[in-house]
Design an enzyme around this catalytic site. Structure first.
Site, PDB file in Angstrom:
ATOM      1  N   ASN A 189       0.809  -1.226   0.000  1.00  0.00           N
ATOM      2  CA  ASN A 189       0.000   0.000   0.000  1.00  0.00           C
ATOM      3  C   ASN A 189       0.841   1.275   0.000  1.00  0.00           C
ATOM      4  O   ASN A 189       0.361   2.321  -0.431  1.00  0.00           O
ATOM      5  CB  ASN A 189      -0.908  -0.028   1.235  1.00  0.00           C
ATOM      6  CG  ASN A 189      -1.493   1.333   1.564  1.00  0.00           C
ATOM      7  OD1 ASN A 189      -2.446   1.787   0.929  1.00  0.00           O
ATOM      8  ND2 ASN A 189      -0.908   2.018   2.555  1.00  0.00           N
ATOM      9  N   SER A 201      -4.135   2.640  -8.567  1.00  0.00           N
ATOM     10  CA  SER A 201      -4.883   3.896  -8.629  1.00  0.00           C
ATOM     11  C   SER A 201      -5.573   3.992  -9.985  1.00  0.00           C
ATOM     12  O   SER A 201      -5.055   3.473 -10.987  1.00  0.00           O
ATOM     13  CB  SER A 201      -3.938   5.088  -8.475  1.00  0.00           C
ATOM     14  OG  SER A 201      -4.619   6.292  -8.775  1.00  0.00           O
ATOM     15  N   TYR A 222       3.628   9.224 -11.073  1.00  0.00           N
ATOM     16  CA  TYR A 222       2.633   8.538 -10.233  1.00  0.00           C
ATOM     17  C   TYR A 222       1.762   7.625 -11.105  1.00  0.00           C
ATOM     18  O   TYR A 222       1.594   6.436 -10.800  1.00  0.00           O
ATOM     19  CB  TYR A 222       1.770   9.570  -9.498  1.00  0.00           C
ATOM     20  CG  TYR A 222       0.756   8.969  -8.563  1.00  0.00           C
ATOM     21  CD1 TYR A 222       1.088   8.654  -7.244  1.00  0.00           C
ATOM     22  CD2 TYR A 222      -0.543   8.698  -8.986  1.00  0.00           C
ATOM     23  CE1 TYR A 222       0.153   8.093  -6.381  1.00  0.00           C
ATOM     24  CE2 TYR A 222      -1.482   8.144  -8.137  1.00  0.00           C
ATOM     25  CZ  TYR A 222      -1.137   7.843  -6.833  1.00  0.00           C
ATOM     26  OH  TYR A 222      -2.064   7.281  -5.986  1.00  0.00           O
ATOM     27  N   ALA A 223       1.234   8.177 -12.197  1.00  0.00           N
ATOM     28  CA  ALA A 223       0.374   7.368 -13.083  1.00  0.00           C
ATOM     29  C   ALA A 223       1.171   6.194 -13.660  1.00  0.00           C
ATOM     30  O   ALA A 223       0.674   5.068 -13.735  1.00  0.00           O
ATOM     31  CB  ALA A 223      -0.194   8.242 -14.199  1.00  0.00           C
ATOM     32  N   LYS A 279       1.593   3.440 -11.114  1.00  0.00           N
ATOM     33  CA  LYS A 279       0.364   2.683 -10.845  1.00  0.00           C
ATOM     34  C   LYS A 279      -0.028   1.810 -12.047  1.00  0.00           C
ATOM     35  O   LYS A 279      -0.604   0.733 -11.880  1.00  0.00           O
ATOM     36  CB  LYS A 279      -0.759   3.639 -10.455  1.00  0.00           C
ATOM     37  CG  LYS A 279      -0.495   4.408  -9.154  1.00  0.00           C
ATOM     38  CD  LYS A 279      -0.300   3.477  -7.966  1.00  0.00           C
ATOM     39  CE  LYS A 279      -0.200   4.223  -6.656  1.00  0.00           C
ATOM     40  NZ  LYS A 279      -0.044   3.338  -5.491  1.00  0.00           N
TER      41      LYS A 279
HETATM   42  N1  LIG Z   1      -5.960   8.772  -1.279  1.00  0.00           N
HETATM   43  C1  LIG Z   1      -6.365   8.494  -2.519  1.00  0.00           C
HETATM   44  O1  LIG Z   1      -7.288   9.104  -3.050  1.00  0.00           O
HETATM   45  C2  LIG Z   1      -5.700   7.402  -3.293  1.00  0.00           C
HETATM   46  C3  LIG Z   1      -6.215   7.110  -4.568  1.00  0.00           C
HETATM   47  C4  LIG Z   1      -5.642   6.092  -5.302  1.00  0.00           C
HETATM   48  C5  LIG Z   1      -4.588   5.385  -4.782  1.00  0.00           C
HETATM   49  N2  LIG Z   1      -4.106   5.691  -3.556  1.00  0.00           N
HETATM   50  C6  LIG Z   1      -2.985   4.901  -3.072  1.00  0.00           C
HETATM   51  O2  LIG Z   1      -3.273   4.390  -1.793  1.00  0.00           O
HETATM   52  C7  LIG Z   1      -2.070   4.226  -1.051  1.00  0.00           C
HETATM   53  C8  LIG Z   1      -2.186   4.931   0.301  1.00  0.00           C
HETATM   54  O3  LIG Z   1      -2.477   6.291   0.062  1.00  0.00           O
HETATM   55  P1  LIG Z   1      -2.904   7.319   1.242  1.00  0.00           P
HETATM   56  O4  LIG Z   1      -3.827   8.288   0.605  1.00  0.00           O
HETATM   57  O5  LIG Z   1      -3.325   6.567   2.449  1.00  0.00           O
HETATM   58  O6  LIG Z   1      -1.495   8.053   1.474  1.00  0.00           O
HETATM   59  P2  LIG Z   1      -0.862   8.685   2.801  1.00  0.00           P
HETATM   60  O7  LIG Z   1       0.171   9.628   2.321  1.00  0.00           O
HETATM   61  O8  LIG Z   1      -1.928   9.164   3.722  1.00  0.00           O
HETATM   62  O9  LIG Z   1      -0.153   7.406   3.478  1.00  0.00           O
HETATM   63  C9  LIG Z   1       0.930   6.761   2.858  1.00  0.00           C
HETATM   64  C10 LIG Z   1       1.765   6.072   3.918  1.00  0.00           C
HETATM   65  O10 LIG Z   1       2.889   5.456   3.261  1.00  0.00           O
HETATM   66  C11 LIG Z   1       4.056   5.718   4.016  1.00  0.00           C
HETATM   67  N3  LIG Z   1       5.240   5.662   3.167  1.00  0.00           N
HETATM   68  C12 LIG Z   1       5.622   6.543   2.201  1.00  0.00           C
HETATM   69  N4  LIG Z   1       6.797   6.180   1.664  1.00  0.00           N
HETATM   70  C13 LIG Z   1       7.164   5.029   2.275  1.00  0.00           C
HETATM   71  C14 LIG Z   1       8.291   4.177   2.153  1.00  0.00           C
HETATM   72  N5  LIG Z   1       9.278   4.440   1.287  1.00  0.00           N
HETATM   73  N6  LIG Z   1       8.366   3.083   2.953  1.00  0.00           N
HETATM   74  C15 LIG Z   1       7.372   2.812   3.849  1.00  0.00           C
HETATM   75  N7  LIG Z   1       6.290   3.604   4.011  1.00  0.00           N
HETATM   76  C16 LIG Z   1       6.189   4.695   3.239  1.00  0.00           C
HETATM   77  C17 LIG Z   1       3.831   7.118   4.593  1.00  0.00           C
HETATM   78  O11 LIG Z   1       4.683   7.411   5.708  1.00  0.00           O
HETATM   79  C18 LIG Z   1       2.347   7.057   4.952  1.00  0.00           C
HETATM   80  O12 LIG Z   1       2.139   6.583   6.271  1.00  0.00           O
HETATM   81  C19 LIG Z   1      -0.949   4.802  -1.928  1.00  0.00           C
HETATM   82  O13 LIG Z   1      -0.325   3.766  -2.642  1.00  0.00           O
HETATM   83  C20 LIG Z   1      -1.701   5.700  -2.883  1.00  0.00           C
HETATM   84  O14 LIG Z   1      -1.018   5.892  -4.106  1.00  0.00           O
HETATM   85  C21 LIG Z   1      -4.637   6.684  -2.799  1.00  0.00           C
END
Ligand SMILES: NC(=O)c1ccc[n+]([C@@H]2O[C@H](COP(=O)([O-])OP(=O)(O)OC[C@H]3O[C@@H](n4cnc5c(N)ncnc54)[C@H](O)[C@@H]3O)[C@@H](O)[C@H]2O)c1
Length: 239
Positions: free
Chosen positions: A84, A136, A150-151, A154
């Protein structure tokens, strides 16, 4: 419905915040021994009682190897891996540099390659396992508010998922969830008015809704589903 995963050992990367935290909470509710992995040790205080925290930068191969050893020795053989952890970049194509491209690819995609490779053969040997990747909608349609890196990461995650699914079968499944506009820190700059008219469901998604989809894919009910791309976008993209 009993998901059949009580006492399974689950690892959730990026598990101390946002979607990852909700996944940790949900898998704990389902009875999993759950390890939240995050690069940010200060965020460990967000975790519910009983969650295990391990600090790791999942873009670093050696740290991932150490993580898998630590989980094995301190918690047990890994049954469920949720890739994740992710970072965002909003640089335009003109602004983006190779450094930015590689930074995003390493955290969002290379990490899932490293960890999947480290765990899948042991899962197969033990006869059961689940690998669940968080992609995503941007991987399908390009970034609406996010960068090409990013795109691209994913989109790569979808190809990785399908390749791992072929290797992992028949004992282990590997699937990917593609959310869009889930209410977290990552989407804090998205205004409701800006996007809710484009989302048929009329709101942003919640972390708990992503966690419910993860729990479903982690369950013993989904052994016939692998290599699947599961959309979670309020109807924004129907393909
Ligand atoms: N929020 C959205 O709308 C959305 C949409 C599509 C996909 N996503 C995907 O869902 C996932 C979680 O997103 P979120 O919105 O909860 O993000 P967020 O930024 O709230 O949380 C991400 C977490 O990942 C941790 N992290 C970052 N780099 C890291 C690394 N190198 N090693 C270990 N941990 C690391 C961060 O410290 C954080 O706790 C991501 O992969 C994101 O791309 C989110």
């Amino acid at each position: 419905m009993d998901l059949g995963i009580t006492d399974k050992v689950a690892v959730v990367t990026g598990g101390a915040r946002g979607i990852g935290l909700a996944i940790v909470q949900r898998l704990m509710e389902e009875g999993c021994r759950t390890v939240a992995v995050d690069i940010d040790p200060s965020a460990a205080s967000n975790l519910p009682d009983g969650a295990i925290f391990m600090a790791c930068d999942v873009s670093d191969e050696q740290q991932c190897e150490q993580l898998v050893r630590d989980v094995d020795q301190q918690v047990g053989s890994l049954d469920i891996l949720v890739n994740n952890a992710g970072i965002q970049s909003t640089l335009t194509l003109a602004e983006a540099t190779v450094e930015d491209w590689e930074r995003v690819l390493k955290v969002n995609l290379t990490s899932a390659f490293i960890l999947s490779k480290l765990v899948v053969y042991d899962m197969k040997r033990r006869g059961w396992g689940r690998i669940i990747n968080i992609g995503s909608m941007a991987g399908k349609v390009g970034g609406l508010t996010v960068s090409a890196s990013y795109a691209g990461s994913k989109a790569g995650m979808m190809g990785l998922t399908k390749s791992v699914a072929r290797t992992a079968a028949p004992q282990v499944t590997c699937n990917i969830i593609c959310p869009a506009f889930i209410s977290t820190a990552m989407t804090s700059s998205v205004t409701k008015a800006e996007y809710s008219r484009q989302i048929p469901v009329g709101r942003l998604g919640t972390c708990e809704e992503v966690a419910a989809a993860v729990a479903y894919l982690a369950s013993t009910w989904t052994g016939y589903m692998t290599g699947e791309v599961l959309d979670l976008n309020g109807g924004m993209l129907m393909d």
